[in-house]
Design a protein around this motif. Sequence first.
Motif, mmCIF file in Angstrom:
data_model
loop_
_atom_site.group_PDB
_atom_site.id
_atom_site.type_symbol
_atom_site.label_atom_id
_atom_site.label_comp_id
_atom_site.label_asym_id
_atom_site.label_seq_id
_atom_site.Cartn_x
_atom_site.Cartn_y
_atom_site.Cartn_z
ATOM 1 N N UNK B 66 -42.942 4.499 63.176
ATOM 2 C CA UNK B 66 -41.780 5.179 62.585
ATOM 3 C C UNK B 66 -41.754 6.622 63.075
ATOM 4 N N UNK B 67 -40.615 7.050 63.636
ATOM 5 C CA UNK B 67 -40.499 8.385 64.229
ATOM 6 C C UNK B 67 -39.536 9.242 63.419
ATOM 7 N N UNK B 68 -39.993 10.415 62.984
ATOM 8 C CA UNK B 68 -39.179 11.325 62.176
ATOM 9 C C UNK B 68 -39.011 12.659 62.888
ATOM 10 N N UNK B 69 -37.784 13.093 62.995
ATOM 11 C CA UNK B 69 -37.518 14.481 63.346
ATOM 12 C C UNK B 69 -38.088 15.366 62.229
ATOM 13 N N UNK B 70 -38.332 16.647 62.521
ATOM 14 C CA UNK B 70 -38.885 17.538 61.486
ATOM 15 C C UNK B 70 -37.836 18.506 60.911
ATOM 16 N N UNK B 71 -37.310 19.417 61.746
ATOM 17 C CA UNK B 71 -36.366 20.435 61.253
ATOM 18 C C UNK B 71 -35.072 19.789 60.763
ATOM 19 N N UNK B 72 -34.791 19.947 59.489
ATOM 20 C CA UNK B 72 -33.561 19.389 58.922
ATOM 21 C C UNK B 72 -33.704 17.933 58.500
ATOM 22 N N UNK B 73 -34.823 17.303 58.858
ATOM 23 C CA UNK B 73 -35.065 15.919 58.420
ATOM 24 C C UNK B 73 -36.204 15.882 57.409
ATOM 25 N N UNK B 74 -37.288 16.603 57.694
ATOM 26 C CA UNK B 74 -38.409 16.641 56.744
ATOM 27 C C UNK B 74 -38.478 17.957 55.981
ATOM 28 N N UNK B 75 -38.080 19.047 56.661
ATOM 29 C CA UNK B 75 -38.035 20.332 55.953
ATOM 30 C C UNK B 75 -36.764 21.069 56.339
ATOM 31 N N UNK B 76 -36.452 22.082 55.542
ATOM 32 C CA UNK B 76 -35.182 22.799 55.664
ATOM 33 C C UNK B 76 -35.127 23.625 56.946
ATOM 34 N N UNK B 77 -33.983 23.590 57.636
ATOM 35 C CA UNK B 77 -33.850 24.341 58.890
ATOM 36 C C UNK B 77 -32.869 25.507 58.754
ATOM 37 N N UNK B 78 -32.370 25.741 57.531
ATOM 38 C CA UNK B 78 -31.383 26.804 57.296
ATOM 39 C C UNK B 78 -31.988 27.933 56.459
ATOM 40 N N UNK B 79 -31.575 29.166 56.545
ATOM 41 C CA UNK B 79 -30.551 29.652 57.478
ATOM 42 C C UNK B 79 -31.073 29.814 58.903
ATOM 43 N N UNK B 80 -32.353 29.477 59.132
ATOM 44 C CA UNK B 80 -32.961 29.658 60.459
ATOM 45 C C UNK B 80 -34.125 28.685 60.554
ATOM 46 N N UNK B 81 -34.329 28.057 61.710
ATOM 47 C CA UNK B 81 -35.506 27.188 61.901
ATOM 48 C C UNK B 81 -36.765 27.945 61.467
ATOM 49 N N UNK B 166 -38.478 16.279 49.069
ATOM 50 C CA UNK B 166 -39.294 15.373 48.261
ATOM 51 C C UNK B 166 -38.990 13.890 48.564
ATOM 52 N N UNK B 167 -37.695 13.500 48.713
ATOM 53 C CA UNK B 167 -37.420 12.079 49.009
ATOM 54 C C UNK B 167 -38.016 11.637 50.356
ATOM 55 N N UNK B 168 -38.098 12.570 51.309
ATOM 56 C CA UNK B 168 -38.631 12.204 52.619
ATOM 57 C C UNK B 168 -40.151 12.072 52.562
ATOM 58 N N UNK B 169 -40.782 12.932 51.772
ATOM 59 C CA UNK B 169 -42.235 12.824 51.596
ATOM 60 C C UNK B 169 -42.568 11.463 50.981
ATOM 61 N N UNK B 170 -41.758 11.050 50.003
ATOM 62 C CA UNK B 170 -41.961 9.726 49.385
ATOM 63 C C UNK B 170 -41.739 8.598 50.389
ATOM 64 N N UNK B 171 -40.711 8.762 51.233
ATOM 65 C CA UNK B 171 -40.418 7.715 52.223
ATOM 66 C C UNK B 171 -41.580 7.573 53.209
ATOM 67 N N UNK B 172 -42.121 8.707 53.672
ATOM 68 C CA UNK B 172 -43.269 8.662 54.595
ATOM 69 C C UNK B 172 -44.434 7.909 53.940
#
Lengths: 332, 332
Positions: B66-81, B166-172
């Motif tokens: 299973x492959x997950x992007x990180x910025x914006x998928x697992x953690x917040x990328x706003x207002x700046x990476x 949190x939902x993504x941490x649970x999914x992992x």
Amino acid sequence: MKNNIILVLFVCLLASCMQNKTQKEQIADPLPSWNDGTSKTTIIGYVRDVTNKESANYIPVEDRIAAFDNDGTLWCEQPMYIEMAYSLDMAKTIIADKPELAKKKELQDLVNKELFAKNPEKAILEAFALSHTGMSTDEFANNSIAWLDTAMNKHFKAKYTSLIYQPMVELLQYLRDNEFKTYIVSGGSSAFIRQVSQQLYGIPAEQVIGTMFKAEFVSKDGSYQVMYTPELWHNDDNVGKPVGIEQIIGKRPVLAFGNSDGDLQMLQWTTTNASYQYLCLLLHHTDGEREFAYDSLSSIGTLKNALIEANRKDWTVVDMKNDFKTVFSFQK
Amino acid sequence: MKNNIILVLFVCLLASCMQNKTQKEQIADPLPSWNDGTSKTTIIGYVRDVTNKESANYIPVEDRIAAFDNDGTLWCEQPMYIEMAYSLDMAKTIIADKPELAKKKELQDLVNKELFAKNPEKAILEAFALSHTGMSTDEFANNSIAWLDTAMNKHFKAKYTSLIYQPMVELLQYLRDNEFKTYIVSGGSSAFIRQVSQQLYGIPAEQVIGTMFKAEFVSKDGSYQVMYTPELWHNDDNVGKPVGIEQIIGKRPVLAFGNSDGDLQMLQWTTTNASYQYLCLLLHHTDGEREFAYDSLSSIGTLKNALIEANRKDWTVVDMKNDFKTVFSFQK
């Protein structure tokens, strides 16, 4: 009251059975194809020490990274690297399909092994580029699997895939039984080794680090391929081995096993592990009867500087003739 | 005779206890921070199907990648990476130490974020090169760990490391409980993400694939380092994602999860899995209250083409506002 006693007896019996099983497991020899001696004692002593929670040298499971060279460490590299044999066979096929290529002097030198005699490193990279690139990752996988399925080593009159060292296969399994993560770190290409690493060594594709050509994603009419280009991306030999380990694993190995000067930097890098006890091992090819006897004077698997450093730093030098009870399983 | 009956009763009781435990585990919601709806149903349905040995879609454990992007998928990328914030902070520190650098117009533009406004990709690569290279892998690790330990996102008034979904941490965790191997495949650098991937997501360093600078092994007076050079070695974004997956994992993912156009090729590549049923997912940032609402017009995490393709190909689009019961655990 009587029933309670029976219950207690039952539980005791169960516990006793379980304990017996554990004792038996401990007594069973985890490395039956190794002769008793310093190498075997050192390996087993190390594994027991670093996996013992009471020991000052205990290593948590997530940091039990073990790195193994492939050619000459896990499988036979004589009289020619197996992947080089593949590359030369493929080069002949490619040239047969394109008569205009057959006329080129440098390609004739390559397939006649003249280039290899003069400049092995150049020959390997040219043969690799010809046989590994200009095709998709799927095409390369299909070609190499088909070859590995049937190709024979003439010296042993045996399939190349049977030329794996039985004691090393046992060592990999013993380490995994003790929750080490076993990696291949090879000068050969990861693309090639991956096709058989699971089947031969129990090492999954994603735990193989090797030499890599640059690759490109190609999207065409809604279908997708990753294509290998002839540009070398990573040469996973010598100084390339610690670099590959840092880039891809991102953790220092605690155990490294090689057999040639191409493994020296990987072994040196392993000694920089500040957090944990490490174990560096070097396989010395001393058995001219069951395998080949070679070291400093061989152009394949040259072993000179790494042996000097191993002796100076007290790394474990495994002597194939004396330490291996069995070399290949077909010789049993 | 009576004793035998008691023994049988005891064993039955034991078996019954074990069965109850299994039933409870099945009933417990594996994704409590997800609202009930199509996304959650699709994910759980997929996992149950491909891990069921009786199903035609069963996937062997070794191929559950299973492959997950990180910025914006697992953690917040706003207002700046987050890694860009690190790079700019480090750039300021480096410039403060070297006044001759502070005079350079292009470095002023970089730290003042003017370059980022004009050309985000150029700004990222320049800031990365300045803050990630010309140092050893150990130095980089120490610098980035120290920063991640304390640095705050001003918008949320929270530590950057608390901005994980949190939902993504649970999914992992749910995927790992079902014997999937979870990978990060990120446009960020693997060197940076690795420092926290285990702690934040339970993903070990060796399962992080990211952008990488070329590195060199340096041996000096018997001590050894791997040094990052400013030359880019692998840009793990867009077309770089499937390439990184092929080179480093060597297997097709069966599940991929992204949030931006930078993930499109990784998702496309996942659909080429000929052997197994796959699942492609895209996180749509629709929640301007709890997080940020953005897609096609944002320069960070631009989502346009991937959303069109997701709708066309029936990939699962996760709607943050409706599908996430909780976004960050500190908002609970």
